[in-house]
Design a protein around this motif. Structure first.
Motif, PDB file in Angstrom:
ATOM      1  N   VAL A 145       0.853  -1.185   0.000  1.00  0.00           N
ATOM      2  CA  VAL A 145       0.000   0.000   0.000  1.00  0.00           C
ATOM      3  C   VAL A 145       0.887   1.233   0.000  1.00  0.00           C
ATOM      4  O   VAL A 145       1.708   1.419   0.899  1.00  0.00           O
ATOM      5  N   ASP A 146       0.716   2.073  -1.018  1.00  0.00           N
ATOM      6  CA  ASP A 146       1.474   3.317  -1.118  1.00  0.00           C
ATOM      7  C   ASP A 146       0.553   4.467  -0.744  1.00  0.00           C
ATOM      8  O   ASP A 146      -0.478   4.679  -1.393  1.00  0.00           O
ATOM      9  N   LEU A 147       0.906   5.203   0.295  1.00  0.00           N
ATOM     10  CA  LEU A 147       0.046   6.253   0.840  1.00  0.00           C
ATOM     11  C   LEU A 147       0.569   7.645   0.509  1.00  0.00           C
ATOM     12  O   LEU A 147       1.775   7.878   0.437  1.00  0.00           O
ATOM     13  N   GLY A 148      -0.358   8.557   0.318  1.00  0.00           N
ATOM     14  CA  GLY A 148      -0.039   9.968   0.161  1.00  0.00           C
ATOM     15  C   GLY A 148      -1.235  10.778   0.630  1.00  0.00           C
ATOM     16  O   GLY A 148      -2.265  10.225   1.020  1.00  0.00           O
ATOM     17  N   ASP A 149      -1.130  12.095   0.571  1.00  0.00           N
ATOM     18  CA  ASP A 149      -2.242  12.932   1.017  1.00  0.00           C
ATOM     19  C   ASP A 149      -2.209  14.256   0.266  1.00  0.00           C
ATOM     20  O   ASP A 149      -1.187  14.959   0.253  1.00  0.00           O
ATOM     21  N   ALA A 150      -3.338  14.585  -0.368  1.00  0.00           N
ATOM     22  CA  ALA A 150      -3.419  15.816  -1.162  1.00  0.00           C
ATOM     23  C   ALA A 150      -3.280  17.066  -0.307  1.00  0.00           C
ATOM     24  O   ALA A 150      -2.927  18.136  -0.809  1.00  0.00           O
ATOM     25  N   ARG A 151      -3.553  16.951   0.993  1.00  0.00           N
ATOM     26  CA  ARG A 151      -3.493  18.129   1.862  1.00  0.00           C
ATOM     27  C   ARG A 151      -2.068  18.642   2.042  1.00  0.00           C
ATOM     28  O   ARG A 151      -1.863  19.813   2.399  1.00  0.00           O
ATOM     29  N   ILE A 152      -1.078  17.784   1.809  1.00  0.00           N
ATOM     30  CA  ILE A 152       0.307  18.196   2.055  1.00  0.00           C
ATOM     31  C   ILE A 152       0.732  19.262   1.050  1.00  0.00           C
ATOM     32  O   ILE A 152       1.188  20.356   1.433  1.00  0.00           O
ATOM     33  N   VAL A 153       0.600  18.973  -0.238  1.00  0.00           N
ATOM     34  CA  VAL A 153       0.962  19.967  -1.254  1.00  0.00           C
ATOM     35  C   VAL A 153       0.033  21.170  -1.168  1.00  0.00           C
ATOM     36  O   VAL A 153       0.458  22.322  -1.326  1.00  0.00           O
ATOM     37  N   ARG A 154      -1.247  20.936  -0.890  1.00  0.00           N
ATOM     38  CA  ARG A 154      -2.205  22.029  -0.797  1.00  0.00           C
ATOM     39  C   ARG A 154      -1.817  22.997   0.324  1.00  0.00           C
ATOM     40  O   ARG A 154      -1.934  24.215   0.178  1.00  0.00           O
ATOM     41  N   ALA A 155      -1.368  22.449   1.447  1.00  0.00           N
ATOM     42  CA  ALA A 155      -0.968  23.309   2.567  1.00  0.00           C
ATOM     43  C   ALA A 155       0.268  24.131   2.207  1.00  0.00           C
ATOM     44  O   ALA A 155       0.368  25.311   2.543  1.00  0.00           O
ATOM     45  N   LEU A 156       1.229  23.498   1.512  1.00  0.00           N
ATOM     46  CA  LEU A 156       2.447  24.212   1.125  1.00  0.00           C
ATOM     47  C   LEU A 156       2.163  25.338   0.138  1.00  0.00           C
ATOM     48  O   LEU A 156       2.877  26.347   0.113  1.00  0.00           O
ATOM     49  N   LEU A 157       1.124  25.160  -0.690  1.00  0.00           N
ATOM     50  CA  LEU A 157       0.801  26.166  -1.708  1.00  0.00           C
ATOM     51  C   LEU A 157      -0.263  27.161  -1.249  1.00  0.00           C
ATOM     52  O   LEU A 157      -0.639  28.051  -2.019  1.00  0.00           O
ATOM     53  N   ALA A 158      -0.758  26.989  -0.037  1.00  0.00           N
ATOM     54  CA  ALA A 158      -1.805  27.878   0.467  1.00  0.00           C
ATOM     55  C   ALA A 158      -1.316  29.328   0.464  1.00  0.00           C
ATOM     56  O   ALA A 158      -0.249  29.645   0.987  1.00  0.00           O
ATOM     57  N   GLY A 159      -2.086  30.214  -0.146  1.00  0.00           N
ATOM     58  CA  GLY A 159      -1.728  31.620  -0.190  1.00  0.00           C
ATOM     59  C   GLY A 159      -0.725  31.983  -1.260  1.00  0.00           C
ATOM     60  O   GLY A 159      -0.366  33.165  -1.386  1.00  0.00           O
ATOM     61  N   VAL A 160      -0.267  31.002  -2.045  1.00  0.00           N
ATOM     62  CA  VAL A 160       0.693  31.277  -3.120  1.00  0.00           C
ATOM     63  C   VAL A 160      -0.083  31.489  -4.414  1.00  0.00           C
ATOM     64  O   VAL A 160      -0.736  30.568  -4.903  1.00  0.00           O
ATOM     65  N   PRO A 161      -0.044  32.675  -5.005  1.00  0.00           N
ATOM     66  CA  PRO A 161      -0.764  32.905  -6.264  1.00  0.00           C
ATOM     67  C   PRO A 161      -0.055  32.189  -7.414  1.00  0.00           C
ATOM     68  O   PRO A 161       1.095  32.498  -7.744  1.00  0.00           O
ATOM     69  N   VAL A 162      -0.720  31.221  -8.026  1.00  0.00           N
ATOM     70  CA  VAL A 162      -0.106  30.456  -9.115  1.00  0.00           C
ATOM     71  C   VAL A 162      -1.196  30.096 -10.119  1.00  0.00           C
ATOM     72  O   VAL A 162      -2.277  29.628  -9.753  1.00  0.00           O
TER      73      VAL A 162
END
Length: 389
Positions: free
Chosen positions: A158-175
């Motif tokens: 089972v390979d685990l990840g979480d979309a919240r990790i990248v989302r948190a790092l990019l929070a407030g970054v205009p892209v």
């Protein structure tokens, strides 16, 4: 062109494989039922706007389109069943309580996902709606693993990840969207130099965090390393905590983590997982959390209804599943020949009790068949009896 040729990446399923697929389909649905999942059968074709509502651009490109001769409206042949099940939960059932739904049916895709893949997978899946906590994620993971075990898959990973990790790092970054997609693509292939170029003007915390993700893959110990190297953002910390908790509660499988893998970033809202097995280059099952997937259909009670689920292709699973023995059968003489009283009734009784009885047609007594006939129906002392071959 020969009339018997099929389109590229479309194939007939012959008896031996078809038997295996059908037996596995039944076992998967039975396994889902033991968890309390109710079967639904969405239509193969829908109005295009309904079929693609709330989905990403990729699904739109994979969907065959046609015009309804009755209404003149655009229709689509489903390329994925998950949006349909979300529609059923949101618009037709409208339950406030937990809803568990399972499905299994064909989907059709405009392009194969890989060079040797079929464009007509037989998609099995399960979805749970109404619980926002990680317990629903764990249940979906356990059900997915049990489904693979039913298929005879040994030593799943089972390979685990979480979309919240990248989302948190990019929070407030205009892209802009195009560069966001490029960032996710660079993360997926672990291209640190391209990622560094794309994030050159990002705030330092976001840029350094994204670059750190490139090396954060491996066993569960990666999560401890991530806590040290990533900034202390609340959503990010919760994601790491949830991944660690899930890994500790999964038995019978090897657990790994890839924090840079953000495939489906526009779709998943939390947990994302893939389950692999030895000999299978691609994941046999994929899933995760996608809260609010039914909101676009106007859920009667909660427009942001939480959801988690997984899906797999039964045809792909059969290729790596343990082979199954042929079903035992009984060979019998042709029952309509004169001079064999009671034979037809004997054959019928056996079939009513669930036995497979293969009647030998006249003139074909020496031919072999594809069933495992380990017994024979013979006349003995005025009765028809079954004896071992």
């Amino acid at each position: 062109m020969s009339a018997w040729l099929l389109p590229d990446h479309i194939a007939d399923v012959l008896p031996s494989e078809a038997r295996h697929i059908e037996e596995l389909r039944r076992d998967l649905l039975d396994t889902a039922r033991t968890y309390g999942y109710e079967l639904v059968i969405p239509p193969l074709i829908e109005h295009l706007e309904s079929l693609l509502t709330g989905t990403g651009e990729a699904l739109g490109l994979q969907t065959f389109k046609l015009v309804d001769q009755l209404s003149g409206r655009s229709l689509g042949l489903r390329a994925d069943t998950t949006p349909q099940v979300a529609r059923i939960d949101a618009h037709l059932l409208g339950r406030k309580s937990i809803t568990r739904l399972a499905y299994c049916g064909p989907v059709l895709r405009a392009r194969p996902e890989r060079p040797q893949a079929t464009r007509e997978p037989l998609q099995f899946g399960a979805e749970i709606y109404g619980h926002v906590g990680r317990e629903a994620d764990l249940e979906i993971l356990r059900l997915a693993l049990d489904c693979l075990r039913v298929a005879g898959v040994k030593q799943p990973q089972v390979d685990l990840g979480d979309a919240r990790i990248v989302r948190a790092l990019l929070a407030g970054v205009p892209v802009e969207l195009e560069r966001l997609r490029a960032v996710h693509a660079a993360l997926a292939v672990k291209d640190a130099s391209e990622l560094r170029r794309l994030t050159a003007d990002f705030p330092a915390s976001a840029r350094d965090g994204l670059l750190a993700l490139v090396g954060l893959y491996g066993g569960p110990e990666v999560l401890d390393e991530a806590e040290k190297r990533l900034p202390p953002m609340s959503g990010l910390r919760q994601a790491l905590s949830d991944l660690k908790w899930l890994g500790q509660h999964l038995q019978g499988a090897t657990v790994s983590c890839d924090l840079a893998d953000s495939r489906g970033f526009a779709y998943y809202s939390g947990l994302r997982f893939g389950i692999y097995a030895e000999g299978a280059g691609e994941a046999l099952a994929r899933g995760g959390r996608y809260d609010g997937v039914g909101a676009v259909f106007g859920h009667k009670l909660d427009r942001e209804r939480p959801a988690a689920g997984f899906s797999l292709d039964v045809k792909e699973l059969v290729r790596v599943a343990a082979p199954r023995p042929l079903r035992a059968a009984i060979r019998a003489p042709w029952p309509d020949d004169v001079g064999r009283p009671g034979l037809r009734e004997a054959v019928q009784r056996l079939r009513e009790h669930g036995e497979t009885v293969v009647c030998v047609l006249p003139g074909h007594e020496q031919e072999t068949d594809e069933f495992h006939c380990d017994r024979e129906l013979v006349a003995a002392a005025g009765h028809w009896v079954v004896q071992a071959l």
